[in-house]
Design a protein around this motif. Structure first.
Motif, short mmCIF file in Angstrom:
data_model
loop_
_atom_site.label_atom_id
_atom_site.label_comp_id
_atom_site.label_asym_id
_atom_site.label_seq_id
_atom_site.Cartn_x
_atom_site.Cartn_y
_atom_site.Cartn_z
N GLU A 58 -5.52 69.39 -3.59
CA GLU A 58 -5.92 68.06 -4.09
C GLU A 58 -6.87 68.16 -5.27
O GLU A 58 -7.03 67.21 -6.02
CB GLU A 58 -6.58 67.23 -2.98
CG GLU A 58 -5.71 66.97 -1.80
CD GLU A 58 -5.80 68.07 -0.74
OE1 GLU A 58 -6.75 68.85 -0.74
OE2 GLU A 58 -4.88 68.14 0.09
N ASP A 59 -7.53 69.30 -5.42
CA ASP A 59 -8.44 69.51 -6.54
C ASP A 59 -7.68 69.90 -7.81
O ASP A 59 -8.25 69.90 -8.90
CB ASP A 59 -9.44 70.62 -6.21
CG ASP A 59 -10.31 70.28 -5.01
OD1 ASP A 59 -10.62 69.08 -4.82
OD2 ASP A 59 -10.66 71.21 -4.26
N ILE A 60 -6.40 70.22 -7.66
CA ILE A 60 -5.58 70.69 -8.77
C ILE A 60 -4.60 69.63 -9.26
O ILE A 60 -4.35 69.50 -10.45
CB ILE A 60 -4.80 71.95 -8.34
CG1 ILE A 60 -5.77 73.10 -8.11
CG2 ILE A 60 -3.74 72.33 -9.36
CD1 ILE A 60 -5.12 74.35 -7.57
N MET A 61 -4.03 68.88 -8.33
CA MET A 61 -2.98 67.94 -8.70
C MET A 61 -3.18 66.58 -8.04
O MET A 61 -3.91 66.45 -7.06
CB MET A 61 -1.61 68.50 -8.33
CG MET A 61 -1.49 68.89 -6.88
SD MET A 61 -0.03 69.88 -6.55
CE MET A 61 1.13 68.62 -6.17
N GLU A 62 -2.50 65.59 -8.62
CA GLU A 62 -2.61 64.22 -8.12
C GLU A 62 -1.26 63.53 -8.30
O GLU A 62 -0.57 63.74 -9.29
CB GLU A 62 -3.69 63.50 -8.93
CG GLU A 62 -3.84 62.05 -8.64
CD GLU A 62 -4.88 61.38 -9.53
OE1 GLU A 62 -5.32 60.28 -9.16
OE2 GLU A 62 -5.23 61.93 -10.58
N TYR A 63 -0.91 62.68 -7.35
CA TYR A 63 0.31 61.88 -7.45
C TYR A 63 -0.05 60.52 -8.03
O TYR A 63 -0.94 59.82 -7.51
CB TYR A 63 0.97 61.70 -6.08
CG TYR A 63 2.09 60.69 -6.12
CD1 TYR A 63 3.31 61.02 -6.73
CD2 TYR A 63 1.94 59.43 -5.59
CE1 TYR A 63 4.33 60.10 -6.79
CE2 TYR A 63 2.97 58.50 -5.65
CZ TYR A 63 4.15 58.83 -6.25
OH TYR A 63 5.17 57.92 -6.32
N ILE A 64 0.66 60.15 -9.09
CA ILE A 64 0.49 58.82 -9.69
C ILE A 64 1.87 58.16 -9.70
O ILE A 64 2.80 58.70 -10.32
CB ILE A 64 -0.08 58.92 -11.12
CG1 ILE A 64 -1.45 59.58 -11.08
CG2 ILE A 64 -0.15 57.54 -11.76
CD1 ILE A 64 -2.06 59.82 -12.42
N PRO A 65 2.02 57.04 -9.04
CA PRO A 65 3.34 56.38 -8.99
C PRO A 65 3.80 55.97 -10.39
O PRO A 65 3.00 55.49 -11.20
CB PRO A 65 3.12 55.15 -8.13
CG PRO A 65 1.82 55.36 -7.45
CD PRO A 65 1.02 56.31 -8.28
N ASP A 66 5.08 56.17 -10.66
CA ASP A 66 5.67 55.70 -11.91
C ASP A 66 5.81 54.19 -11.84
O ASP A 66 6.19 53.65 -10.81
CB ASP A 66 7.06 56.33 -12.13
CG ASP A 66 6.99 57.83 -12.36
OD1 ASP A 66 5.96 58.31 -12.87
OD2 ASP A 66 7.97 58.51 -12.03
N SER A 67 5.56 53.51 -12.92
CA SER A 67 5.66 52.05 -12.91
C SER A 67 7.10 51.57 -12.74
O SER A 67 7.34 50.48 -12.27
CB SER A 67 5.07 51.47 -14.20
OG SER A 67 5.74 52.01 -15.33
N GLU A 68 8.07 52.42 -13.12
CA GLU A 68 9.47 52.04 -13.00
C GLU A 68 10.10 52.51 -11.69
O GLU A 68 11.26 52.25 -11.43
CB GLU A 68 10.26 52.61 -14.17
CG GLU A 68 9.82 52.05 -15.50
CD GLU A 68 10.58 52.66 -16.66
OE1 GLU A 68 11.63 53.28 -16.43
OE2 GLU A 68 10.11 52.52 -17.79
N ASP A 69 9.35 53.19 -10.87
CA ASP A 69 9.86 53.72 -9.61
C ASP A 69 10.02 52.57 -8.60
O ASP A 69 9.04 51.90 -8.28
CB ASP A 69 8.89 54.78 -9.07
CG ASP A 69 9.37 55.43 -7.79
OD1 ASP A 69 10.47 55.09 -7.30
OD2 ASP A 69 8.64 56.30 -7.27
N PRO A 70 11.24 52.33 -8.10
CA PRO A 70 11.43 51.23 -7.14
C PRO A 70 10.61 51.40 -5.87
O PRO A 70 10.22 50.41 -5.25
CB PRO A 70 12.93 51.28 -6.81
CG PRO A 70 13.52 52.37 -7.59
CD PRO A 70 12.46 53.07 -8.37
N CYS A 71 10.28 52.61 -5.50
CA CYS A 71 9.49 52.84 -4.29
C CYS A 71 8.04 52.41 -4.49
O CYS A 71 7.33 52.13 -3.54
CB CYS A 71 9.53 54.32 -3.90
SG CYS A 71 11.17 54.85 -3.40
N SER A 72 7.57 52.37 -5.73
CA SER A 72 6.17 52.01 -5.99
C SER A 72 5.96 50.49 -5.94
O SER A 72 4.84 50.02 -6.01
CB SER A 72 5.72 52.55 -7.34
OG SER A 72 6.42 51.91 -8.40
N ARG A 73 7.02 49.71 -5.80
CA ARG A 73 6.91 48.25 -5.77
C ARG A 73 6.68 47.70 -4.39
O ARG A 73 6.57 46.52 -4.20
CB ARG A 73 8.18 47.63 -6.36
CG ARG A 73 8.38 47.95 -7.80
CD ARG A 73 9.61 47.27 -8.31
NE ARG A 73 10.02 47.91 -9.57
CZ ARG A 73 11.20 47.79 -10.10
NH1 ARG A 73 12.13 47.07 -9.50
NH2 ARG A 73 11.50 48.39 -11.22
#
Length: 74
Positions: A58-73
């Motif tokens: 977690e100190d190395i990488m992070e997940y950021i949802p894509d704005s166009e990703d249907p799962c992020s809605r």
């Protein structure tokens, strides 16, 4: 999208160079380039980086949802 901004910040904080990681911890130069591009990274590389930097993934990488990703809605 997975981003590695935290990794670059951590390197600066610990004053560790990419050269040091390549030379003393056998981190492949191509894998470091992939991190700059936020591209696919081997889990073995993540393991080596965590050991070399004495940190968690977690100190190395992070997940950021894509704005166009249907799962992020949701």
């Amino acid at each position: 999208m997975i981003v590695y901004d935290r990794f670059w910040k951590l390197l600066k904080e610990k004053n560790i160079s990419q050269y040091h990681l390549q030379t003393y911890h056998q981190i492949d130069r191509g894998q470091l380039r992939r991190m700059k591009e936020n591209s696919v990274l081997k889990t073995t590389t993540l393991d080596k980086l965590c050991k070399a930097l004495n940190c968690r993934v977690e100190d190395i990488m992070e997940y950021i949802p894509d704005s166009e990703d249907p799962c992020s809605r949701r």
